[in-house]
Design a protein around this motif. Sequence first.
Motif, PDB file in Angstrom:
ATOM      1  N   TYR A 176     -32.819 -21.795 -21.499  1.00 32.74           N
ATOM      2  CA  TYR A 176     -31.515 -21.078 -22.227  1.00 32.74           C
ATOM      3  C   TYR A 176     -31.469 -19.471 -22.318  1.00 32.74           C
ATOM      4  O   TYR A 176     -30.704 -18.697 -21.387  1.00 32.74           O
ATOM      5  N   ALA A 177     -32.836 -19.162 -22.823  1.00 33.85           N
ATOM      6  CA  ALA A 177     -32.842 -17.776 -22.870  1.00 33.85           C
ATOM      7  C   ALA A 177     -31.305 -16.560 -23.646  1.00 33.85           C
ATOM      8  O   ALA A 177     -31.784 -15.945 -23.003  1.00 33.85           O
ATOM      9  N   LEU A 178     -31.102 -17.627 -24.663  1.00 32.60           N
ATOM     10  CA  LEU A 178     -30.063 -16.782 -24.892  1.00 32.60           C
ATOM     11  C   LEU A 178     -30.734 -15.733 -26.327  1.00 32.60           C
ATOM     12  O   LEU A 178     -31.735 -15.734 -26.310  1.00 32.60           O
ATOM     13  N   TYR A 179     -30.414 -14.548 -26.345  1.00 32.72           N
ATOM     14  CA  TYR A 179     -30.739 -13.950 -27.666  1.00 32.72           C
ATOM     15  C   TYR A 179     -30.301 -14.256 -29.118  1.00 32.72           C
ATOM     16  O   TYR A 179     -29.389 -13.882 -28.921  1.00 32.72           O
ATOM     17  N   PRO A 180     -31.448 -14.723 -29.162  1.00 34.53           N
ATOM     18  CA  PRO A 180     -31.670 -15.202 -30.533  1.00 34.53           C
ATOM     19  C   PRO A 180     -30.847 -14.400 -31.837  1.00 34.53           C
ATOM     20  O   PRO A 180     -30.297 -14.970 -32.736  1.00 34.53           O
ATOM     21  N   HIS A 181     -30.922 -13.164 -31.730  1.00 34.19           N
ATOM     22  CA  HIS A 181     -30.180 -12.366 -32.215  1.00 34.19           C
ATOM     23  C   HIS A 181     -28.662 -11.621 -32.152  1.00 34.19           C
ATOM     24  O   HIS A 181     -28.142 -10.523 -33.504  1.00 34.19           O
ATOM     25  N   MET A 182     -28.090 -11.922 -31.581  1.00 33.28           N
ATOM     26  CA  MET A 182     -27.201 -12.090 -30.673  1.00 33.28           C
ATOM     27  C   MET A 182     -25.901 -12.786 -31.072  1.00 33.28           C
ATOM     28  O   MET A 182     -26.858 -14.100 -30.763  1.00 33.28           O
ATOM     29  N   ASN A 227     -23.899 -12.021 -26.376  1.00 29.66           N
ATOM     30  CA  ASN A 227     -25.074 -12.454 -25.546  1.00 29.66           C
ATOM     31  C   ASN A 227     -24.279 -12.343 -24.838  1.00 29.66           C
ATOM     32  O   ASN A 227     -24.481 -12.213 -23.531  1.00 29.66           O
ATOM     33  N   PHE A 287     -23.948  -8.550 -23.076  1.00 32.78           N
ATOM     34  CA  PHE A 287     -25.456  -7.479 -22.460  1.00 32.78           C
ATOM     35  C   PHE A 287     -24.935  -7.473 -21.214  1.00 32.78           C
ATOM     36  O   PHE A 287     -24.950  -5.652 -21.565  1.00 32.78           O
ATOM     37  N   PRO A 343     -27.176 -17.876 -31.447  1.00 30.95           N
ATOM     38  CA  PRO A 343     -27.841 -19.239 -31.375  1.00 30.95           C
ATOM     39  C   PRO A 343     -28.043 -20.154 -31.761  1.00 30.95           C
ATOM     40  O   PRO A 343     -28.620 -21.786 -31.421  1.00 30.95           O
ATOM     41  N   ARG A 359     -25.548 -24.642 -25.949  1.00 28.45           N
ATOM     42  CA  ARG A 359     -26.152 -23.697 -25.784  1.00 28.45           C
ATOM     43  C   ARG A 359     -26.616 -23.385 -24.427  1.00 28.45           C
ATOM     44  O   ARG A 359     -25.919 -22.102 -23.761  1.00 28.45           O
ATOM     45  N   ARG A 392     -22.990 -16.537 -19.682  1.00 32.42           N
ATOM     46  CA  ARG A 392     -23.154 -15.880 -19.614  1.00 32.42           C
ATOM     47  C   ARG A 392     -23.409 -15.274 -18.086  1.00 32.42           C
ATOM     48  O   ARG A 392     -23.104 -14.404 -17.796  1.00 32.42           O
ATOM     49  N   GLU A 451     -38.794 -15.670 -21.322  1.00 38.53           N
ATOM     50  CA  GLU A 451     -37.499 -15.946 -21.051  1.00 38.53           C
ATOM     51  C   GLU A 451     -36.277 -15.037 -21.224  1.00 38.53           C
ATOM     52  O   GLU A 451     -35.672 -14.287 -20.288  1.00 38.53           O
ATOM     53  N   ILE A 452     -36.536 -14.304 -22.356  1.00 40.69           N
ATOM     54  CA  ILE A 452     -35.550 -14.310 -23.249  1.00 40.69           C
ATOM     55  C   ILE A 452     -35.711 -12.805 -22.262  1.00 40.69           C
ATOM     56  O   ILE A 452     -34.988 -11.939 -22.057  1.00 40.69           O
ATOM     57  N   ALA A 473     -34.284 -12.895 -19.252  1.00 41.44           N
ATOM     58  CA  ALA A 473     -32.653 -13.165 -18.911  1.00 41.44           C
ATOM     59  C   ALA A 473     -32.039 -11.659 -18.746  1.00 41.44           C
ATOM     60  O   ALA A 473     -31.398 -11.238 -18.509  1.00 41.44           O
ATOM     61  N   ASP A 507     -30.413  -9.868 -17.149  1.00 43.18           N
ATOM     62  CA  ASP A 507     -29.173  -8.532 -17.413  1.00 43.18           C
ATOM     63  C   ASP A 507     -28.783  -6.946 -16.948  1.00 43.18           C
ATOM     64  O   ASP A 507     -27.566  -6.086 -17.355  1.00 43.18           O
ATOM     65  N   ARG A 532     -32.699  -3.536 -27.366  1.00 38.43           N
ATOM     66  CA  ARG A 532     -32.133  -4.122 -28.125  1.00 38.43           C
ATOM     67  C   ARG A 532     -31.929  -5.447 -28.348  1.00 38.43           C
ATOM     68  O   ARG A 532     -31.830  -5.869 -28.488  1.00 38.43           O
ATOM     69  N   LEU A 581     -35.274  -8.658 -32.941  1.00 38.06           N
ATOM     70  CA  LEU A 581     -36.467  -9.044 -32.877  1.00 38.06           C
ATOM     71  C   LEU A 581     -37.840  -9.274 -33.587  1.00 38.06           C
ATOM     72  O   LEU A 581     -38.715 -10.395 -34.522  1.00 38.06           O
ATOM     73  N   GLY A 641     -35.167 -19.287 -28.137  1.00 37.23           N
ATOM     74  CA  GLY A 641     -33.750 -19.392 -27.829  1.00 37.23           C
ATOM     75  C   GLY A 641     -33.281 -20.929 -27.425  1.00 37.23           C
ATOM     76  O   GLY A 641     -32.168 -20.962 -28.301  1.00 37.23           O
TER      77      GLY A 641
END
Lengths: 339, 277
Positions: A84-90, A95, A98, A131, A139, A146, B166-167, B170, B174, B184, B189, B277
């Motif tokens: 998934y590679a979501l941004y964990p802090h957003m 997400n 972005f 996330p 997720r 996204r 991967e983050i 991604a 983007d 950002r 993190l 993630g």
Amino acid sequence: MASVELNNVCKSFGSVEVLRDVNLSLEGGEFIVFVGPSGCGKSTLLRLIAGLEDISAGELVIDGERMNDVLPARRGISMVFQSYALYPHMTVFENMAFGLEQAKLSPDEIKARIAQAAEMLQISDYMERKPRQLSGGQRQRVAIGRAITRQPRVFLFDEPLSNLDAALRVDTRLEIAALHKRLADTTMIYVTHDQVEAMTLADRIVVLNAGNVEQVGTPLDLYSKPASQFVAGFIGSPRMNFIGGEIAASQGAATFGIRPEHIDLSRKKGQWKGTVRLTEALGSDTFAHVDTETAGMVNVRLAGAERIGEGETVFLTPQPDAIHLFDDAGRPVRKARAA
Amino acid sequence: MTAPAWLKTTGFYLLVGIIVLQALFPFYYAILTSLEDGQALFEVNYLPAVFDLSNYRSMLSDGVFGKQILNSVFVATVTVIISLFLAITASFALARIRFRGRGLLLLTILSVSMFPQIAVLSGLFELVRAFGLFNSLWSLVFSYMIFTLPFTVWVLTTFMRALPVEIEEAAIMDGASSFTIIRRIFVPLLWPAMVTTGLLAFIQAWNEFLFALTFLSTDSQRTVPVAIALISGRSEFEVPWGNIMAASVIVTLPLVVLVLIFQRRIVSGLTAGAVKG
């Protein structure tokens, strides 16, 4: 409608050649699945299209435009990653926003696009969550959301279902199929090692093996007319029976292939005599592993209601129309029925 | 045969007591001494006998000491900010970009911190003079990087390696530039790790003595460790213990406050890397 063309694409990591002379031509709006065993180069091929890896030789063309040296974000491509590679802090909203912020869209446009995608994927209720507060399936939807908001010409999926549990996997598979219907103009490329996913989702399947394209075709094409022994063994579940020796030689081939569902079983007479060693009852079908005198172990499918005891003596007859013959290099041999 | 439970418990707390005493007693005694004046200073007592703030008053009203505290704050803060900025950009390269000699470079960075301060002192002195930084606070900011950078680069590189690739990919898809990705994605993190390493770098810079003694020559430029060491009495036979202790307590407080503020961050910094993630 974005067409994707790969012309003689090669990729090596140092001295290791991962992809050799890949030629593919994908039509706009098609759902293409790359399938193959692990290490066959399917993910690398996807990453070449995404621009996350450089192409060693050859050409990538999207919509008539050469893309080899275009930045990933400028290719009109979105990608859904395996983890998934979501941004964990957003938050979910951040997400999804972005990428659009990077593309310098106006805040109103960003909100509108996200609202639309969120509604389509039914994630509007947790836009403010992080996330880690979401389940695996949620997720996955956010990751797809996204990717959608960027309104890509080409949508890439890298084994998106492999982190989900079995039940959720089937649901999500259906949702991806529905998504393809809704975004009919978007070309989708999907990588998996699961041939069931490939068969159910694809308009066309690309089978890869050790860096080579083995065959490109519709799911049923691959099933009924495999272009190589590898494809014959990879597509279809359970896998095709491969029989060597005299039976193959009598037909002028090195290998004789027959699928479990294309063998008739009888208790009285037939071509091959054998003993049932093991049965697997799945409810709708039963699979019997038969130890034959001449053909070795053969897997046979029986209709669900039929029962057969282990240790029984049975006779097997392959359906003549469904026989596949291969030479010793694994290439198909024209069927010689009379031989 | 095992010892009875009460013996184990008592033994455990006895040990804890000894460790706490060993760690805190010197500071406690400094506070005690700083509150005494005149003859009381030289009477040994372990409980507060008098409460007299005159040492603090005399230190703080002495114009230079306030300026010296500000010098220390400036040097430590700027050192930490520049170190963290350089370290996070360097660790991005060292953790994420494949290039020739990456391992060698990492080892070289580590080996920089290997040399004893005294061994590099004369060479650094020449450099500081050549750059025209002598008696300037920037000479300390410059030289303190010798010990703050190797440590921050190594720690942040380790943390950055633990983040899933991967983050970052991604973010590339983007359309984010390398600098945007650092700002950002990586900085938020790695924030707990940055707070922890930043704090340790701050403490090192705050306490440093030798460089500060060598590169600064006037009282108004000095940082507090040197300033305290150079506090002198009215005659060469008098050591003003009261003032020295009051100054020591004053300069310890900022560190205590910083640690308390970032306490929760430090704990989560130690367990960071659990970013999935």
